[in-house]
Design a protein around this motif. Structure first.
Motif, PDB file in Angstrom:
ATOM      1  N   ALA A 194       0.810  -1.129  -0.028  1.00 42.78           N
ATOM      2  CA  ALA A 194       0.020  -0.154   0.074  1.00 42.78           C
ATOM      3  C   ALA A 194       0.898   1.253  -0.101  1.00 42.78           C
ATOM      4  O   ALA A 194       1.999   1.272   0.517  1.00 42.78           O
ATOM      5  CB  ALA A 194      -1.052  -0.037   1.228  1.00 42.78           C
ATOM      6  N   TYR A 195       0.191   2.421  -0.542  1.00 40.46           N
ATOM      7  CA  TYR A 195       1.078   3.563  -0.506  1.00 40.46           C
ATOM      8  C   TYR A 195       0.044   4.576  -0.074  1.00 40.46           C
ATOM      9  O   TYR A 195      -1.228   4.752  -0.492  1.00 40.46           O
ATOM     10  CB  TYR A 195       1.509   4.054  -1.805  1.00 40.46           C
ATOM     11  CG  TYR A 195       2.364   5.125  -1.865  1.00 40.46           C
ATOM     12  CD1 TYR A 195       3.682   5.313  -1.390  1.00 40.46           C
ATOM     13  CD2 TYR A 195       1.667   6.558  -2.133  1.00 40.46           C
ATOM     14  CE1 TYR A 195       4.454   6.313  -1.551  1.00 40.46           C
ATOM     15  CE2 TYR A 195       2.367   7.525  -2.178  1.00 40.46           C
ATOM     16  CZ  TYR A 195       3.956   7.604  -1.846  1.00 40.46           C
ATOM     17  OH  TYR A 195       4.421   8.895  -1.747  1.00 40.46           O
ATOM     18  N   PRO A 237      -5.251   9.564   0.520  1.00 42.27           N
ATOM     19  CA  PRO A 237      -5.672   8.422  -0.314  1.00 42.27           C
ATOM     20  C   PRO A 237      -4.741   7.267   0.077  1.00 42.27           C
ATOM     21  O   PRO A 237      -3.512   7.390   0.167  1.00 42.27           O
ATOM     22  CB  PRO A 237      -5.722   8.919  -1.790  1.00 42.27           C
ATOM     23  CG  PRO A 237      -5.754  10.381  -1.571  1.00 42.27           C
ATOM     24  CD  PRO A 237      -5.455  10.760  -0.383  1.00 42.27           C
ATOM     25  N   HIS A 238      -5.098   6.286   0.556  1.00 43.14           N
ATOM     26  CA  HIS A 238      -4.502   4.955   0.845  1.00 43.14           C
ATOM     27  C   HIS A 238      -4.558   3.776  -0.170  1.00 43.14           C
ATOM     28  O   HIS A 238      -5.833   3.373  -0.335  1.00 43.14           O
ATOM     29  CB  HIS A 238      -4.797   4.621   2.153  1.00 43.14           C
ATOM     30  CG  HIS A 238      -4.051   3.290   2.663  1.00 43.14           C
ATOM     31  ND1 HIS A 238      -2.783   3.298   3.143  1.00 43.14           N
ATOM     32  CD2 HIS A 238      -4.387   1.880   2.996  1.00 43.14           C
ATOM     33  CE1 HIS A 238      -2.285   2.137   3.342  1.00 43.14           C
ATOM     34  NE2 HIS A 238      -3.278   1.368   3.302  1.00 43.14           N
ATOM     35  N   VAL A 239      -3.875   3.750  -1.202  1.00 49.84           N
ATOM     36  CA  VAL A 239      -4.037   2.865  -2.301  1.00 49.84           C
ATOM     37  C   VAL A 239      -3.374   1.592  -1.982  1.00 49.84           C
ATOM     38  O   VAL A 239      -2.138   1.628  -1.712  1.00 49.84           O
ATOM     39  CB  VAL A 239      -3.647   3.203  -3.538  1.00 49.84           C
ATOM     40  CG1 VAL A 239      -3.912   2.562  -4.840  1.00 49.84           C
ATOM     41  CG2 VAL A 239      -4.308   4.845  -3.664  1.00 49.84           C
ATOM     42  N   ALA A 240      -4.104   0.412  -1.953  1.00 43.48           N
ATOM     43  CA  ALA A 240      -3.575  -0.645  -1.729  1.00 43.48           C
ATOM     44  C   ALA A 240      -3.811  -1.822  -2.732  1.00 43.48           C
ATOM     45  O   ALA A 240      -4.779  -1.869  -3.581  1.00 43.48           O
ATOM     46  CB  ALA A 240      -4.121  -1.373  -0.372  1.00 43.48           C
ATOM     47  N   LEU A 241      -2.883  -3.055  -2.891  1.00 40.98           N
ATOM     48  CA  LEU A 241      -3.277  -4.052  -3.705  1.00 40.98           C
ATOM     49  C   LEU A 241      -2.681  -5.415  -3.141  1.00 40.98           C
ATOM     50  O   LEU A 241      -1.847  -5.421  -2.305  1.00 40.98           O
ATOM     51  CB  LEU A 241      -2.261  -3.950  -4.968  1.00 40.98           C
ATOM     52  CG  LEU A 241      -2.535  -5.075  -5.986  1.00 40.98           C
ATOM     53  CD1 LEU A 241      -3.783  -5.401  -6.398  1.00 40.98           C
ATOM     54  CD2 LEU A 241      -1.293  -5.069  -6.950  1.00 40.98           C
ATOM     55  N   ALA A 242      -3.835  -6.101  -2.757  1.00 41.25           N
ATOM     56  CA  ALA A 242      -3.620  -7.326  -2.241  1.00 41.25           C
ATOM     57  C   ALA A 242      -3.644  -8.524  -3.280  1.00 41.25           C
ATOM     58  O   ALA A 242      -4.556  -8.821  -4.238  1.00 41.25           O
ATOM     59  CB  ALA A 242      -4.788  -7.847  -1.213  1.00 41.25           C
ATOM     60  N   THR A 243      -2.550  -9.383  -3.218  1.00 40.52           N
ATOM     61  CA  THR A 243      -2.400 -10.497  -3.961  1.00 40.52           C
ATOM     62  C   THR A 243      -2.351 -11.921  -3.198  1.00 40.52           C
ATOM     63  O   THR A 243      -1.564 -11.679  -2.223  1.00 40.52           O
ATOM     64  CB  THR A 243      -1.246 -10.707  -4.934  1.00 40.52           C
ATOM     65  OG1 THR A 243      -0.154 -10.261  -4.348  1.00 40.52           O
ATOM     66  CG2 THR A 243      -1.374  -9.104  -6.219  1.00 40.52           C
ATOM     67  N   ASP A 244      -3.174 -13.008  -3.774  1.00 42.63           N
ATOM     68  CA  ASP A 244      -2.834 -13.962  -2.682  1.00 42.63           C
ATOM     69  C   ASP A 244      -3.076 -15.321  -3.540  1.00 42.63           C
ATOM     70  O   ASP A 244      -4.164 -15.404  -4.178  1.00 42.63           O
ATOM     71  CB  ASP A 244      -4.105 -14.020  -1.704  1.00 42.63           C
ATOM     72  CG  ASP A 244      -3.840 -14.717  -0.358  1.00 42.63           C
ATOM     73  OD1 ASP A 244      -3.287 -15.901  -0.617  1.00 42.63           O
ATOM     74  OD2 ASP A 244      -4.039 -14.425   0.644  1.00 42.63           O
ATOM     75  N   ILE A 245      -2.251 -16.268  -3.512  1.00 44.36           N
ATOM     76  CA  ILE A 245      -2.384 -17.511  -4.336  1.00 44.36           C
ATOM     77  C   ILE A 245      -2.233 -18.672  -3.251  1.00 44.36           C
ATOM     78  O   ILE A 245      -0.991 -18.799  -2.681  1.00 44.36           O
ATOM     79  CB  ILE A 245      -1.650 -17.599  -5.491  1.00 44.36           C
ATOM     80  CG1 ILE A 245      -1.676 -16.452  -6.391  1.00 44.36           C
ATOM     81  CG2 ILE A 245      -1.804 -18.903  -6.147  1.00 44.36           C
ATOM     82  CD1 ILE A 245      -0.412 -16.402  -7.262  1.00 44.36           C
ATOM     83  N   SER A 266      -7.724  -1.533  -3.981  1.00 43.40           N
ATOM     84  CA  SER A 266      -8.639  -1.001  -2.984  1.00 43.40           C
ATOM     85  C   SER A 266      -8.014   0.330  -2.756  1.00 43.40           C
ATOM     86  O   SER A 266      -7.050   0.984  -2.911  1.00 43.40           O
ATOM     87  CB  SER A 266      -8.757  -1.537  -1.783  1.00 43.40           C
ATOM     88  OG  SER A 266      -7.395  -1.745  -1.095  1.00 43.40           O
ATOM     89  N   VAL A 267      -8.988   1.435  -2.119  1.00 44.80           N
ATOM     90  CA  VAL A 267      -8.406   2.547  -1.709  1.00 44.80           C
ATOM     91  C   VAL A 267      -9.401   3.073  -0.540  1.00 44.80           C
ATOM     92  O   VAL A 267     -10.433   2.759  -0.410  1.00 44.80           O
ATOM     93  CB  VAL A 267      -8.796   3.693  -3.014  1.00 44.80           C
ATOM     94  CG1 VAL A 267     -10.219   3.839  -3.379  1.00 44.80           C
ATOM     95  CG2 VAL A 267      -8.342   5.166  -2.593  1.00 44.80           C
TER      96      VAL A 267
END
Length: 476
Positions: free
Chosen positions: A318-319, A328-336, A378-379
């Motif tokens: 996240a940033y 703004p808190h911008v995030a990316l979740a990746t999960d496998i 997400s944000v």
């Protein structure tokens, strides 16, 4: 109609109570101190010794947070509690396969704890839980909706003597909550109405920036009656978790081992005894703008007459744009996480997320990480000092077409049934969180589910689902 009236009452309570409380609190305290001591979870981590010897009180509940039982103040009691009122409504529950509940239902959770200390070497912590359900068609769901009254936690802490500076060894015996690291494998069960605890023993070593915890427990079996929750028969959970903060001034790193035995485990492949070992490593760092939380897990063991080989890779990055309005808190979740290749093969590749956080697929907890690929941007926006709005859109696939879909507890919810399509669907999620005062918070969550062809072909599921839930929480 009765539940709609309850829903209206809940919303009215949020508006009236929060408005009045906010005004009174703003008049009584400056902004910075008002949000201090927000009762972090788990509650046994609270430390109220700063109230020792204070003559004034900045909060109504201060008189319960540090109650001296002897003149020297080393023998004291701290009291606390929580009341949570939640309304939930699903449309097309369980892909349309379950009995529908047009009016929704009300969940109530009440917790009350006492924390007794004698100096810095002895402690006894006890907590009661009462979780109630009202108005759900078909009654409360097993394990997660209702437990009328029981001991949620009751443990003794003994701090053993240590000759090394900045070090401590603590022995914990009894019924207790467990939470480690990111919560991807072991977390507090905060989403469901009934929390989770374990019976057993835990030993923790703290040495400067290093903390090592070893434990041997049995999960508690939640029943709906009064004081009737025993250790779960045929189940055991043990492990070691080591965490090193600020390694070489770069980041934090965790290493761990967890062991799980279940006499009766159910997967798409079938039913059998499961003995599973999990080895994991986590790398995490937080700076002024960036945050990173990456984790890798390998699992091995035995299931029925075959072996287990499974894995999971996850990252939450996240940033925060702190100089822009609303930050703004911008995030990316990746999960496998791996799934089983062939149900006819006795060897199992399905990942087991053990006792993980329920936030994997949103508050509705529709889908767990077993045999799943998740990609979710997400944000979050800070609309006011204590109001945050967030939105995300999660996309999901089955990791292996030979395996089905699983819920948060690891239960099989949609079997593979020979369907080759791997895309499972997507879920836009929105949530508003308002920390009204130190004690009171109000929340609203909405999820819409676009189901893909897999659910329709496998179990004739519906094309869509939705979930809405407002809730309020009061802690002291």
């Amino acid at each position: 109609m009765r539940l709609r009236s309850v829903f209206a009452w809940l919303l009215l309570t949020i508006l009236c109570t929060t408005g009045n409380a906010q005004t009174r609190q703003a008049d009584a305290e400056p902004s910075a101190s008002r949000l201090a001591h927000l009762y972090p979870l788990p509650r046994y981590e609270e430390d109220w010794t700063f109230l020792r010897g204070t003559s004034g009180s900045s909060d109504f509940w201060d008189f319960t947070k540090f109650v001296p039982l002897a003149e020297h103040g080393r023998f004291f009691l701290s009291l606390g509690g929580e009341a949570r009122e939640t309304y939930e409504r699903f449309h097309n529950t369980s892909f349309g396969l379950s009995t529908q509940d047009a009016d929704g239902y009300l969940l109530q959770r009440y917790l009350l704890h006492g924390d007794l200390h004698y100096g810095s070497k002895f402690r006894f912590f006890a907590e009661l839980n009462s979780s109630l359900e009202n108005g759900r068609t078909g009654g409360p769901r097993p394990l997660i909706d209702e437990d009328r009254l029981d001991v949620h936690q009751g443990f003794v802490d003994l701090v053993l003597p240590s000759s090394r500076p900045n070090s401590a060894v603590t022995l914990r015996i009894g019924r207790q909550e467990l939470a480690f690291g990111s919560g991807r494998l072991v977390a507090l069960r905060e989403g469901p109405n009934v929390p989770l605890s374990f019976d057993g023993i835990q030993a923790s070593l703290t040495l400067a920036a290093l903390r090592v915890t070893a434990f041997a427990t049995r999960p508690v079996q939640n029943k709906s009656g009064i004081f009737d929750d025993p250790p779960q028969p045929g189940s055991a959970f043990w492990g070691v978790y080591a965490s090193r903060s600020n390694l070489a001034g770069l980041a934090n790193i965790d290493f761990y081992y967890f062991g799980l035995n279940r006499r009766r485990a159910i997967f798409n492949q079938g039913v059998g005894e499961e003995t599973r070992h999990s080895l994991g490593a986590r790398f995490w760092k937080t700076s002024q703008h960036w945050s990173l939380d990456a984790e890798g897990i390998y699992q091995f063991g035995n299931f029925g007459g075959g072996t287990i080989t499974a894995w999971r890779l996850a990252d939450d990055s996240a940033y925060t744009f702190s100089s822009i309005r609303f930050h703004p808190h911008v995030a990316l979740a990746t999960d496998i996480a791996s799934g089983d290749r062939d149900p006819r093969d006795p060897h199992l590749q399905t990942f087991n997320a053990l006792f993980q956080s329920g936030t994997y697929s949103g508050r509705a907890q529709i889908l767990g990480p077993n045999n799943a690929i998740r990609l979710e941007p997400s944000v979050a926006l800070q609309l006011a000092e204590r109001v945050t709005a967030s939105a995300g859109w999660g996309f999901y696939w089955r990791q292996n077409a030979g395996d089905g879909l699983y819920g948060i507890p690891g239960n099989l919810i949609v079997p593979a049934n020979g369907v080759s399509s791997r895309y499972e669907g997507s879920r836009p999620i929105t949530q508003v969180d308002w920390q009204v005062t130190r004690h009171l918070s109000a929340h609203l969550n909405y999820i819409y589910v676009f189901n893909a062809r897999f659910e329709e072909q496998s179990v004739h599921g519906t094309h869509s689902m939705s979930f809405v839930s407002p809730w309020i929480t009061y802690r002291f």
